[in-house]
Design an enzyme around this catalytic site. Sequence first.
Site, PDB file in Angstrom:
ATOM      1  N   LYS A  85       0.834  -1.187   0.000  1.00 26.95           N
ATOM      2  CA  LYS A  85       0.000   0.000   0.000  1.00 26.95           C
ATOM      3  C   LYS A  85       0.876   1.247   0.000  1.00 26.95           C
ATOM      4  CE  LYS A  85      -1.533   1.688   3.872  1.00 26.95           C
ATOM      5  NZ  LYS A  85      -1.446   2.101   5.291  1.00 26.95           N
ATOM      6  N   HIS A 133      -1.657  -5.848   5.393  1.00 25.89           N
ATOM      7  CA  HIS A 133      -1.070  -6.698   6.435  1.00 25.89           C
ATOM      8  C   HIS A 133      -2.102  -7.123   7.481  1.00 25.89           C
ATOM      9  CE1 HIS A 133      -0.647  -3.002   8.827  1.00 25.89           C
ATOM     10  NE2 HIS A 133      -0.441  -3.762   9.874  1.00 25.89           N
ATOM     11  N   LYS A 140      -3.015 -11.073   9.927  1.00 21.47           N
ATOM     12  CA  LYS A 140      -3.123 -11.231  11.389  1.00 21.47           C
ATOM     13  C   LYS A 140      -4.025 -12.425  11.699  1.00 21.47           C
ATOM     14  CE  LYS A 140      -2.726  -6.254  12.293  1.00 21.47           C
ATOM     15  NZ  LYS A 140      -1.599  -5.967  13.151  1.00 21.47           N
ATOM     16  N   GLU A 156      -4.832   4.056  17.750  1.00 18.06           N
ATOM     17  CA  GLU A 156      -3.375   4.014  17.927  1.00 18.06           C
ATOM     18  C   GLU A 156      -2.979   5.081  18.930  1.00 18.06           C
ATOM     19  OE1 GLU A 156      -1.044   2.815  14.289  1.00 18.06           O
ATOM     20  OE2 GLU A 156      -2.621   4.046  13.428  1.00 18.06           O
ATOM     21  N   HIS A 182      -7.481  -1.436   5.814  1.00 11.64           N
ATOM     22  CA  HIS A 182      -7.612  -2.347   6.950  1.00 11.64           C
ATOM     23  C   HIS A 182      -9.067  -2.466   7.442  1.00 11.64           C
ATOM     24  CE1 HIS A 182      -3.417  -1.910   6.621  1.00 11.64           C
ATOM     25  NE2 HIS A 182      -3.237  -0.911   7.455  1.00 11.64           N
TER      26      HIS A 182
HETATM   27  C1  BG6 Z   1      -0.238   0.872   8.511  1.00  7.14           C
HETATM   28  C2  BG6 Z   1      -0.442   2.350   8.575  1.00  7.14           C
HETATM   29  O1  BG6 Z   1      -0.827   0.351   7.338  1.00  7.14           O
HETATM   30  O2  BG6 Z   1      -0.847   0.263   9.625  1.00  7.14           O
HETATM   31  C3  BG6 Z   1       0.111   2.914   9.860  1.00  7.14           C
HETATM   32  O3  BG6 Z   1       0.203   2.966   7.480  1.00  7.14           O
HETATM   33  C4  BG6 Z   1      -0.456   2.181  11.048  1.00  7.14           C
HETATM   34  O4  BG6 Z   1      -0.171   4.306   9.977  1.00  7.14           O
HETATM   35  C5  BG6 Z   1      -0.300   0.689  10.872  1.00  7.14           C
HETATM   36  O5  BG6 Z   1       0.246   2.616  12.208  1.00  7.14           O
HETATM   37  C6  BG6 Z   1      -1.026  -0.057  11.943  1.00  7.14           C
HETATM   38  O6  BG6 Z   1      -0.697  -1.406  11.875  1.00  7.14           O
HETATM   39  P1  BG6 Z   1      -0.805  -2.322  13.145  1.00  7.14           P
HETATM   40  O7  BG6 Z   1      -0.467  -3.684  12.644  1.00  7.14           O
HETATM   41  O8  BG6 Z   1       0.171  -1.787  14.150  1.00  7.14           O
HETATM   42  O9  BG6 Z   1      -2.209  -2.200  13.604  1.00  7.14           O
END
Ligand code: BG6
Length: 524
Positions: free
Chosen positions: A182, A212, A216, A250, A274
């Site tokens: 991405k 990604h 998970k 986050e 996501h």
């Molecule tokens: C990424 C984003 O795709 O996913 C980031 O670009 C974000 O901004 C991250 O922090 C979050 O991933 P995870 O696996 O920590 O939830």
Amino acid sequence: MTQQTQNPPAQRLKKHIIWQNGHEPQPCNIILFGATGDLSQRKILPTLAHLLHDHPEPEKVCIVAFARRDYNDDSWRKLVLESLDKYLPADDKLDDQAKQSFASQLFYCRSNFDDTDGYKRLGDLLNKLDKEEHTGGNRLFYLATPPETDSTIIEQLGKSGLSKPVPQDGNKQPWVRLITEKPFGHDLASAKKLNQELAAVFQEDQIFRIDHYMGKETVQNIIAFRFANGIFEPLWNQKYIDHIQILVAESLGIGSRSEYYETEGAIRDIVQNHVMQVLSLVGMEPPADYNANDIRDEKVKVLRAIKALQPEEINLRVVRGQYTAGIEDGKPAVAYKEEHGVNPASTTETYVALKLFIENWRWSDVPVYIRTGKHLPKRSTEVTVQFKRVPHQLYTPTETQGLVPNRLTMRIQPDEGISLKIGAKVPGAASKLSTVDMGFTYNEAFDIELPDAYERLIADCIVGDSTLFIRRDEIEESWRIIDSITEAWQKAGAETVYPYPAGTWGPKEADALIERDGREWDNP
Ligand code: BG6
């Protein structure tokens, strides 16, 4: 909390990918574009080091960096070894022998992305590795590059013939695959253009678009939870479900990624990919089979059933916010506008709350409330499914005061697990009800550490399983929905980017969005 767990398996399973996952492990060359960039050094190369450490011999895998900077095999290996020391997690280091063995599988091909000769040299190197290292003619091109270079690389791969498998002596037909990272486009038009460019050179089944989140375990478990348990599916519809919440919170700010984040914002960075992926798993119909096409056919139908928002709906159904200075985890946090590299007049959103509807029989009139933000009070990704209250309450309002409706929470991260809130009688003579939790955590239920999402996805690509990758139509449907919001934002003023202090749960306007419906956010 009642733990409904099986006894853990006798043997502690390996954290890393178990290759014999019903697929044959394969030899191949992985060609990494953007190899000297941050994503490669921090994430992809350390992941590959673990993955290949567990990859069964003698299926050889070599990694070829195709990059501009002035390295050769030796200096490139040295750089990667330094990155492994720096970025492999402290509790997950590899020993020297494993690192050296990984380094010996690394090669460097120096070239600009638009240099036709460079691709010719790359082809020669790959042919040589096929002969000397027995990589079987299989090729995995990995685009970990800034989006503006993707078109050039794809075109050059086509022109040079590298996108086509080269038949090998006495070997089965080799494969050529491509992983793209991405952001996949910036809006529907650019995503379509990129898809067309890819389709001119590769078949759809050669293209592996990474999100990604799909790697998970807890996200994949949404499918298992829904379709391997008979008791939830009959309730999984508008008759019994009041609403759904999806939260991606986050605690960190944007860190050093201002250049990227300024153009993307929370809606493109998290919601378009996501959140839409998680939503499609929560909302999909049962697939006929567990395979790439059946699963993705059902996922995309969910996205298709979400109508684009009309301009007049935006203010009522979407709230965007931006963090101001505040306190995060006991420490002062600067405002987004003061982050290094951010335009002091920026209107980029670091927070979004929105309400969507999946307009089909199953989900008619069930709102899906989505929230994501940077610098919220804690890191937490979860899906909450709130069931309707009982049709006829036996207990008085005093007896049920504070009782929440049945709520099923799938915690994607951290504290991975699932819990169900139920009402129970408080022991004693009075009829007083209280909410209790029933649940499981991965930690306690399985004596196994969760594998890294990237490891799972790259391994799947090497064995040719695209179930967890995003298909062309999914990407485009998702952008169609997001475009209807971002286009309205373009016309709206900066005053519609509501401030919230870092370390809080977002702007008060977002609370109003859900409270107007007589509901409330389920904060972890
Ligand atoms: C990424 C984003 O795709 O996913 C980031 O670009 C974000 O901004 C991250 O922090 C979050 O991933 P995870 O696996 O920590 O939830």
